[in-house]
Scaffold this motif. Structure first.
Motif, PDB file in Angstrom:
ATOM      1  N   ILE A 137      41.580   2.299 -10.408  1.00  0.00           N
ATOM      2  CA  ILE A 137      41.445   0.868 -10.696  1.00  0.00           C
ATOM      3  C   ILE A 137      42.320   0.050  -9.763  1.00  0.00           C
ATOM      4  CG2 ILE A 137      41.889  -0.908 -12.443  1.00  0.00           C
ATOM      5  CD1 ILE A 137      41.026   1.120 -14.569  1.00  0.00           C
ATOM      6  N   GLY A 138      43.500   0.581  -9.436  1.00  0.00           N
ATOM      7  CA  GLY A 138      44.397  -0.125  -8.534  1.00  0.00           C
ATOM      8  C   GLY A 138      43.827  -0.320  -7.144  1.00  0.00           C
ATOM      9  N   LEU A 139      42.900   0.558  -6.737  1.00  0.00           N
ATOM     10  CA  LEU A 139      42.296   0.446  -5.410  1.00  0.00           C
ATOM     11  C   LEU A 139      41.267  -0.683  -5.322  1.00  0.00           C
ATOM     12  CD1 LEU A 139      41.689   4.203  -4.482  1.00  0.00           C
ATOM     13  CD2 LEU A 139      43.392   2.661  -3.495  1.00  0.00           C
ATOM     14  N   LEU A 140      40.806  -1.190  -6.455  1.00  0.00           N
ATOM     15  CA  LEU A 140      39.743  -2.187  -6.439  1.00  0.00           C
ATOM     16  C   LEU A 140      40.166  -3.493  -5.769  1.00  0.00           C
ATOM     17  CD1 LEU A 140      38.219  -1.687 -10.003  1.00  0.00           C
ATOM     18  CD2 LEU A 140      37.385  -0.806  -7.815  1.00  0.00           C
ATOM     19  N   SER A 141      41.450  -3.752  -5.713  1.00  0.00           N
ATOM     20  CA  SER A 141      41.923  -4.971  -5.057  1.00  0.00           C
ATOM     21  C   SER A 141      41.647  -4.950  -3.560  1.00  0.00           C
ATOM     22  CB  SER A 141      43.425  -5.148  -5.310  1.00  0.00           C
ATOM     23  OG  SER A 141      44.157  -4.060  -4.756  1.00  0.00           O
ATOM     24  N   ARG A 142      41.336  -3.759  -3.021  1.00  0.00           N
ATOM     25  CA  ARG A 142      41.073  -3.634  -1.579  1.00  0.00           C
ATOM     26  C   ARG A 142      39.599  -3.820  -1.239  1.00  0.00           C
ATOM     27  NH1 ARG A 142      43.933   1.991  -0.182  1.00  0.00           N
ATOM     28  NH2 ARG A 142      42.688   1.685   1.710  1.00  0.00           N
ATOM     29  N   ILE A 143      38.769  -4.112  -2.239  1.00  0.00           N
ATOM     30  CA  ILE A 143      37.327  -4.211  -2.026  1.00  0.00           C
ATOM     31  C   ILE A 143      36.872  -5.650  -2.215  1.00  0.00           C
ATOM     32  CG2 ILE A 143      35.065  -3.352  -2.730  1.00  0.00           C
ATOM     33  CD1 ILE A 143      36.532  -0.989  -4.040  1.00  0.00           C
ATOM     34  N   ARG A 177      32.518  -5.109  -9.785  1.00  0.00           N
ATOM     35  CA  ARG A 177      31.548  -4.392 -10.614  1.00  0.00           C
ATOM     36  C   ARG A 177      31.533  -2.925 -10.184  1.00  0.00           C
ATOM     37  NH1 ARG A 177      27.074  -8.271  -8.401  1.00  0.00           N
ATOM     38  NH2 ARG A 177      28.281  -7.553  -6.610  1.00  0.00           N
ATOM     39  N   VAL A 178      31.848  -2.042 -11.131  1.00  0.00           N
ATOM     40  CA  VAL A 178      32.050  -0.629 -10.815  1.00  0.00           C
ATOM     41  C   VAL A 178      31.042   0.227 -11.568  1.00  0.00           C
ATOM     42  CG1 VAL A 178      33.684   1.282 -10.806  1.00  0.00           C
ATOM     43  CG2 VAL A 178      34.507  -1.060 -10.479  1.00  0.00           C
ATOM     44  N   LEU A 179      30.286   1.038 -10.829  1.00  0.00           N
ATOM     45  CA  LEU A 179      29.335   1.952 -11.441  1.00  0.00           C
ATOM     46  C   LEU A 179      30.085   3.132 -12.039  1.00  0.00           C
ATOM     47  CD1 LEU A 179      26.465   2.890 -12.026  1.00  0.00           C
ATOM     48  CD2 LEU A 179      26.383   3.874  -9.720  1.00  0.00           C
ATOM     49  N   LEU A 180      29.802   3.416 -13.305  1.00  0.00           N
ATOM     50  CA  LEU A 180      30.421   4.516 -14.034  1.00  0.00           C
ATOM     51  C   LEU A 180      29.333   5.507 -14.423  1.00  0.00           C
ATOM     52  CD1 LEU A 180      32.615   2.285 -16.359  1.00  0.00           C
ATOM     53  CD2 LEU A 180      33.402   3.526 -14.329  1.00  0.00           C
ATOM     54  N   GLY A 202      32.388  -2.890 -15.809  1.00  0.00           N
ATOM     55  CA  GLY A 202      31.776  -1.584 -15.646  1.00  0.00           C
ATOM     56  C   GLY A 202      30.262  -1.671 -15.724  1.00  0.00           C
ATOM     57  N   VAL A 203      29.589  -0.985 -14.818  1.00  0.00           N
ATOM     58  CA  VAL A 203      28.128  -0.841 -14.857  1.00  0.00           C
ATOM     59  C   VAL A 203      27.865   0.578 -15.343  1.00  0.00           C
ATOM     60  CG1 VAL A 203      25.989  -0.862 -13.525  1.00  0.00           C
ATOM     61  CG2 VAL A 203      27.841  -2.458 -12.948  1.00  0.00           C
ATOM     62  N   ILE A 204      27.372   0.720 -16.553  1.00  0.00           N
ATOM     63  CA  ILE A 204      27.295   2.022 -17.215  1.00  0.00           C
ATOM     64  C   ILE A 204      25.943   2.691 -16.971  1.00  0.00           C
ATOM     65  CG2 ILE A 204      27.293   3.183 -19.458  1.00  0.00           C
ATOM     66  CD1 ILE A 204      29.323   1.145 -20.424  1.00  0.00           C
ATOM     67  N   LEU A 205      25.989   3.889 -16.397  1.00  0.00           N
ATOM     68  CA  LEU A 205      24.793   4.699 -16.194  1.00  0.00           C
ATOM     69  C   LEU A 205      25.187   6.167 -16.385  1.00  0.00           C
ATOM     70  CD1 LEU A 205      21.776   4.641 -15.402  1.00  0.00           C
ATOM     71  CD2 LEU A 205      22.505   5.113 -13.057  1.00  0.00           C
ATOM     72  N   PRO A 206      25.167   6.667 -17.619  1.00  0.00           N
ATOM     73  CA  PRO A 206      25.615   8.040 -17.868  1.00  0.00           C
ATOM     74  C   PRO A 206      24.792   9.067 -17.094  1.00  0.00           C
ATOM     75  CG  PRO A 206      25.442   6.809 -19.925  1.00  0.00           C
ATOM     76  CD  PRO A 206      24.797   5.973 -18.857  1.00  0.00           C
ATOM     77  N   MET A 207      25.491   9.965 -16.413  1.00  0.00           N
ATOM     78  CA  MET A 207      24.835  11.049 -15.688  1.00  0.00           C
ATOM     79  C   MET A 207      25.393  12.407 -16.119  1.00  0.00           C
ATOM     80  SD  MET A 207      24.434   9.643 -11.807  1.00  0.00           S
ATOM     81  CE  MET A 207      23.895   7.962 -11.460  1.00  0.00           C
ATOM     82  N   LEU A 208      26.039  12.401 -17.277  1.00  0.00           N
ATOM     83  CA  LEU A 208      26.686  13.612 -17.761  1.00  0.00           C
ATOM     84  C   LEU A 208      26.688  13.590 -19.282  1.00  0.00           C
ATOM     85  CD1 LEU A 208      28.434  16.077 -16.635  1.00  0.00           C
ATOM     86  CD2 LEU A 208      30.418  14.647 -17.132  1.00  0.00           C
ATOM     87  N   GLU A 209      26.458  14.734 -19.878  1.00  0.00           N
ATOM     88  CA  GLU A 209      26.592  14.852 -21.325  1.00  0.00           C
ATOM     89  C   GLU A 209      27.277  16.169 -21.655  1.00  0.00           C
ATOM     90  OE1 GLU A 209      22.834  14.897 -23.279  1.00  0.00           O
ATOM     91  OE2 GLU A 209      22.037  16.594 -22.124  1.00  0.00           O
ATOM     92  N   GLN A 219      23.537  -3.549  -8.885  1.00  0.00           N
ATOM     93  CA  GLN A 219      24.434  -4.367  -9.706  1.00  0.00           C
ATOM     94  C   GLN A 219      25.905  -4.081  -9.430  1.00  0.00           C
ATOM     95  OE1 GLN A 219      23.147  -3.398 -13.681  1.00  0.00           O
ATOM     96  NE2 GLN A 219      21.574  -4.999 -13.715  1.00  0.00           N
ATOM     97  N   SER A 220      26.195  -3.119  -8.557  1.00  0.00           N
ATOM     98  CA  SER A 220      27.562  -2.627  -8.384  1.00  0.00           C
ATOM     99  C   SER A 220      28.133  -2.953  -7.010  1.00  0.00           C
ATOM    100  CB  SER A 220      27.602  -1.108  -8.600  1.00  0.00           C
ATOM    101  OG  SER A 220      27.081  -0.759  -9.863  1.00  0.00           O
ATOM    102  N   ASP A 221      29.455  -3.063  -6.967  1.00  0.00           N
ATOM    103  CA  ASP A 221      30.191  -3.194  -5.711  1.00  0.00           C
ATOM    104  C   ASP A 221      30.828  -1.866  -5.304  1.00  0.00           C
ATOM    105  OD1 ASP A 221      29.950  -6.147  -5.564  1.00  0.00           O
ATOM    106  OD2 ASP A 221      31.228  -6.091  -7.340  1.00  0.00           O
ATOM    107  N   ALA A 222      31.120  -1.047  -6.317  1.00  0.00           N
ATOM    108  CA  ALA A 222      31.822   0.214  -6.078  1.00  0.00           C
ATOM    109  C   ALA A 222      31.337   1.254  -7.081  1.00  0.00           C
ATOM    110  CB  ALA A 222      33.329   0.020  -6.214  1.00  0.00           C
ATOM    111  N   VAL A 223      31.661   2.511  -6.793  1.00  0.00           N
ATOM    112  CA  VAL A 223      31.340   3.623  -7.686  1.00  0.00           C
ATOM    113  C   VAL A 223      32.608   4.433  -7.912  1.00  0.00           C
ATOM    114  CG1 VAL A 223      29.874   5.634  -8.088  1.00  0.00           C
ATOM    115  CG2 VAL A 223      29.038   3.760  -6.656  1.00  0.00           C
ATOM    116  N   PHE A 224      32.898   4.758  -9.162  1.00  0.00           N
ATOM    117  CA  PHE A 224      34.014   5.649  -9.476  1.00  0.00           C
ATOM    118  C   PHE A 224      33.487   7.082  -9.555  1.00  0.00           C
ATOM    119  CE2 PHE A 224      37.499   2.954 -11.773  1.00  0.00           C
ATOM    120  CZ  PHE A 224      37.766   2.319 -10.575  1.00  0.00           C
TER     121      PHE A 224
END
Length: 235
Positions: free
Chosen positions: A223-229, A2-5, A26-33, A159-164
């Motif tokens: 995305i390829g790095l997520l296998s390490r988490i 689960r990745v925070l976007l 994806g866990v969607i939380l817009p912080m940019l417009e 809700q997230s395991d990682a953040v992009f």
């Protein structure tokens, strides 16, 4: 995984779809417009245009045929895809970094007038990097940072395991609002995946050493790095 976007709502949706195709969520939380500045396009003819984000493509409202026909140098493949979808006919995709894109343009052997529809807060100076070009820069859009509020941020972090993290500016912003809402410890419990070393260095919140940096400045590499988490528990 689960990745925070945290980018714009539209970009978050696109990233979530790509994560879904790779077996993640994806866990969607817009912080940019992205908001157009309303500044007029410079007059005259141009030999090429440089596009440093898909937002620049979106904010060019109804581009003229002449603009669509010139060489469009795009910072990376995501921006290049957006340019092709908008009707640009001669799209050159860069390696994902503005300085590398400048080297690509400089090494093309071309020259002339280069149109640069830039963000209001730009991170790279093409005019200084391209002595062989007459760079005509204007502020096309503003990337406004958003504070979603403590409740929304806390819920998304739990809700997230990682953040992009796609830029130094967003990395610093996320760190700052996590501190303002007393959520630094919760953010630090996640794995932070940065698109570049510069982005990783912009973090101002502890992450218990769990910061991964993409080997190439692209979302695919992230995305390829997520296998390490190892995924954590759902709260």
């Amino acid at each position: 995984m689960r990745v925070l976007l945290t980018r714009s709502a539209e970009n978050c949706r696109k990233s979530a779809a790509r994560l879904g195709n790779a077996g993640h969520a994806g866990v969607i939380l817009p912080m940019l417009e992205y908001v157009p500045t309303g500044e007029n396009f410079p007059e005259g003819n141009f030999d090429a245009v440089v596009l440093t984000s898909a937002a620049a493509v979106v904010c060019i409202d109804q581009p003229e045929a002449g603009l669509l026909a010139i060489a469009a140098y795009c910072v990376g493949e995501t921006t290049a895809i957006a340019a092709r979808e908008a009707g640009f006919l001669n799209v050159i995709a860069g390696p994902g970094d503005a300085s590398e894109l400048a080297r690509l343009i400089a090494g093309s052997g071309a020259g002339g007038k280069l149109l640069y529809p830039a963000p209001l807060h730009k991170a790279f100076d093409f005019a200084a990097a391209l002595s062989g070009w007459q760079v005509c820069e204007f502020a096309l859009y503003e990337a406004r940072l958003i504070d979603p509020g403590k409740t929304e941020l806390e819920t998304a972090l739990r809700q997230s395991d990682a953040v992009f993290l796609y830029s130094p500016r967003m990395a610093a912003h996320l760190s700052e609002i996590a501190s303002a809402h007393s959520l630094v410890e919760l953010l630090g419990g996640l794995t932070l995946v940065a698109i570049s070393e510069k982005t990783a260095h912009a973090l101002r919140a502890p992450a218990n050493g769990r910061i991964l940096v993409a080997s190439h400045p692209s979302e695919a590499s992230m995305i390829g790095l997520l296998s390490r988490i190892a995924p954590g528990p759902m709260y």
